[in-house]
Write a protein that holds these residues in place. Structure first.
Motif, PDB file in Angstrom:
ATOM      1  N   ALA A 602      18.187  22.685  18.935  1.00  0.00           N
ATOM      2  CA  ALA A 602      16.860  22.535  19.548  1.00  0.00           C
ATOM      3  C   ALA A 602      16.439  23.754  20.370  1.00  0.00           C
ATOM      4  O   ALA A 602      15.378  23.748  20.988  1.00  0.00           O
ATOM      5  N   LYS A 603      17.276  24.803  20.360  1.00  0.00           N
ATOM      6  CA  LYS A 603      16.943  26.004  21.143  1.00  0.00           C
ATOM      7  C   LYS A 603      15.658  26.654  20.641  1.00  0.00           C
ATOM      8  O   LYS A 603      15.554  26.979  19.465  1.00  0.00           O
ATOM      9  N   PRO A 604      14.680  26.888  21.523  1.00  0.00           N
ATOM     10  CA  PRO A 604      13.463  27.563  21.067  1.00  0.00           C
ATOM     11  C   PRO A 604      13.760  28.991  20.634  1.00  0.00           C
ATOM     12  O   PRO A 604      14.542  29.688  21.272  1.00  0.00           O
ATOM     13  N   LYS A 605      13.144  29.402  19.542  1.00  0.00           N
ATOM     14  CA  LYS A 605      13.316  30.779  19.083  1.00  0.00           C
ATOM     15  C   LYS A 605      12.480  31.716  19.972  1.00  0.00           C
ATOM     16  O   LYS A 605      12.962  32.729  20.435  1.00  0.00           O
ATOM     17  N   ASP A 606      11.211  31.337  20.204  1.00  0.00           N
ATOM     18  CA  ASP A 606      10.361  32.130  21.091  1.00  0.00           C
ATOM     19  C   ASP A 606      10.119  31.347  22.371  1.00  0.00           C
ATOM     20  O   ASP A 606       9.861  30.145  22.317  1.00  0.00           O
TER      21      ASP A 606
END
Ligand code: WTA
Length: 655
Positions: A602-606
């Motif tokens: 679930a880590k945001p890329k941006d």
């Protein structure tokens, strides 16, 4: 607009020879049979495909709509149907599972042994107090033991809830708590890509967070022998427990509607929902789709690369192939270890004939093969392949063509299967032998599935015009309810304006000529990142729970070449807006935070920082605009209703 611009692929001769659904006439005949007598059609198949202890007398019961039931007065046992039945048919010596570990070590288990070990484990469950109807959470690596744990639950009538091994302690705790699980089955560690990753330690952490008082026992499968913490009153080694038990266990006969499992998935709101599935209707569709969609034959070697933590692993690893007495491959590791030729090498080594994977994997392996010839599929002998399948997200025509050409040698049909956690099995898919293929289209509904496209008021839209994907009639493997929340089930899937249609949550369009379906993507706040389904609200909640730093957050998806969609978060901090190196450091901190709250997937890329978010005068966040900003588009939409139009320029700047 034509949805199916790509070229049509004729049916390869190898696929038609003796397919279960051999041509379009046979397909139409099945569709007509279902139309003429809907409940009778499914009942015929349920009698043919499943072994019942007590035969059912009624197919569909729609008297409590939308809480539909199927074959309700029949009794059966799912593990009996997957295991005992195969041994009784003389398949005891047939290999059920070929397991390949991360390091390449191979273990085979035949149906007789799989049954014996499932019985031992079922006896362990009973000895530790697990009763029919209890919930058992399974937090395991990809392993034979994972499948045995699921089958053992089915055998004693316990409802399993598998939690993907990539979820955090917090997410695991929430699921244990929501399900009210009495037991957790886990492993000491899992091994992926040459690395040992903790599982038991995360279970300990989850339980320590509190709210898991219902858990009386934690069973631990020893995978690596790595050091683990031990609580003698609660933790038990699986091998010790199994050794003490008999390899025979009478199955618990349950009603067809008995909940086989609850699997948590993301919806539009912050809290994941426990999708509850039945025993009879679910198993019927699992077996039927495995047979027809993959045109499975007795000598096939089937390989579905999904994890058992997702629905694809449930239906096309644990239940469908075993219910048919097939031989299947289970893989512990990742497609890029020791190199990106791993999948191709495994297909070659195990003579895999039916290969089912996700577009994300294909796209990343295309990239790898283009960068390094030595991991190109042409370097391997893939001549055993007969059928290829794709699942989880739209497959772009270029990836489809590469898969077809370079993996399938141009002669294997690619079945692009559309379905969902809630549907239990394939809904719209080609059938090899019957359906001419169009890259990028999942083609036609599975026989008996009343898929349609409607507008916001539930009226049909003509072919060639996009709309909302629905299913007009209940089908046997559909979600029964959301665990503990029947009201949410009704409002999520049967909104009144759709007049009794099941709302899938996806947009779709049918080709004006062929009537083929193309899925155009989710119409709600659900993202699909590398085939993993995630709610934007869940990620937003995780971000704002970092109260020390975050004042406000909005999450949207943007297209990504490899992962399909990428997570893009817009964050307003409690302090002044950072820039440069400082912004990067805070973004990393927030990524780490989200990984701890939900899981690394679930880590945001941006992550973009702003002084504010674009809002209407009534305070509503304009996500539509954020989606454009995330894509890097210049905003052409009217922004005059915005309270603070200047903010868009600020958010467009990358850190
Ligand atoms: C998407 C996975 C296009 C869709 C089995 C759906 C697809 C969501 C396809 C369900 C496909 C799945 N083409 N989109 N062939 N298959 N999807 O619950 O948006 O993890 O609603 O089930 O994935 O994801 P879930």
């Amino acid at each position: 607009m034509s949805a199916n611009k790509a070229k049509t692929h004729p049916i390869p001769i190898t696929a038609t020879k003796s397919a279960h659904v051999p041509d379009m006439d046979a397909y139409r005949q099945l569709v007509a049979e279902a139309e003429a007598d809907y409940s009778g059609y499914w009942s015929r198949l349920a009698r043919e495909f499943l072994s019942w202890k007590t035969p059912f007398t009624q197919g569909l019961d729609d008297s409590r709509a939308p809480f539909f039931t199927w074959f309700e007065d029949g009794t059966l046992n799912v593990s009996y149907n997957c295991l005992d039945r195969q041994v009784e048919r003389g398949l005891g010596d047939k290999t059920a599972i070929i397991f390949e570990a991360d390091d390449g070590q191979v273990t085979r288990i035949d149906y007789r042994e799989l049954l014996a070990r499932t019985c031992r484990m079922a006896n362990v469950l009973k000895a530790r107090g697990v009763k029919k109807g209890d919930r058992v959470v399974i937090y395991m690596s990809m392993s034979i033991e994972g499948v045995i744990a699921m089958q053992a639950c089915a055998r004693v009538g316990a409802t399993h809830s598998v939690v993907f091994g990539g979820f955090s302690a917090q997410s695991l705790r929430d699921r244990i708590q929501d399900a009210g699980a009495v037991m957790v089955v886990t492993a000491d560690e899992q091994v992926r890509g040459g690395k040992q990753l903790p599982l038991k330690a995360i279970v300990d952490e989850a339980i320590a967070l509190g709210g898991c008082e219902s858990v009386a026992n934690v069973l631990v499968y020893r995978r690596t022998g790595g050091a683990v913490g031990w609580n003698a009153s609660r933790d038990r080694w699986l091998h010790d427990e199994m050794q003490a038990q008999s390899p025979a266990c009478e199955p618990e006969w349950v009603g067809a509607e008995h909940p086989l499992f609850v699997l948590y998935t993301s919806g539009s709101t912050g809290k994941p929902k426990g999708v509850q599935h039945s025993s009879g209707g679910y198993l019927l569709h699992a077996a039927l789709t495995t047979l027809w969609t993959f045109d499975l034959r007795p000598d096939d070697v089937f390989w579905c690369t999904a994890d058992i933590g997702w629905v694809t692993g449930h239906t096309y690893i644990t239940y469908g192939p075993l219910a048919l007495g097939a031989t299947e491959v289970i893989f512990e590791g990742v497609p890029t270890y020791p190199d990106a030729g791993r999948f191709w090498k495994m297909i070659q080594d195990h003579r895999v004939s039916v290969f089912y994977t996700a577009p994300t994997a294909i796209r990343s392996l295309i990239k790898a093969a283009e960068a390094d010839e030595s991991v190109h599929p042409k370097r391997y002998d893939l001549s055993s392949l007969r059928i290829l399948g794709s699942v989880g997200e739209p497959i772009n025509p270029a990836a489809w063509e590469w898969f077809h050409q370079h993996v399938g040698g141009g002669h294997c049909p690619v079945v692009d299967t559309f379905w969902q956690t809630e549907t239990g099995g394939h809904m719209i898919t080609p059938l090899p032998g019957a359906t001419p293929l169009v890259p990028g289209s999942c083609t036609l509904p599975f026989p008996g599935i009343a898929a349609a496209i409607v507008d916001e008021t539930g009226n049909d839209v003509p072919n060639g015009q996009g709309g909302i994907l629905v299913v007009k009639k209940p089908w046997p493997s559909m979600i029964r309810t959301i665990w503990g929340d029947p009201e949410r089930f009704k409002s999520s899937y049967y909104p009144p304006e759709l007049k009794g249609c099941y709302l899938a949550g996806d947009g779709a369009i049918r080709d004006a000529g062929t009537g083929y379906f193309t899925i155009t993507g989710r119409i709600d706040d659900v993202l699909n990142v590398s085939g993993h389904r995630m709610g934007t609200m869940e990620i937003e909640s995780a971000l704002v729970s970092c109260t020390e730093l975050v004042a406000e957050a909005a999450v949207v998806g943007r297209p990504d070449e490899t992962t399909g969609e990428a997570i893009c978060a817009f964050v307003v901090l409690k302090r002044t807006r950072p820039s440069g190196e400082e912004a990067r450091q805070i973004a990393d901190k927030l990524r780490h935070w989200v990984a701890r709250e939900i899981g690394p997937i679930a880590k945001p890329k941006d992550i973009r920082f702003g002084d504010n978010l674009p809002k209407t005068r009534s305070g509503k966040i304009m996500r539509r605009l954020l989606r454009s900003v995330a894509k890097g588009e210049t905003i052409t939409q009217d922004t005059s209703t915005l309270e603070n139009p200047a903010i868009l320029e600020q958010l467009a700047q990358k850190n």
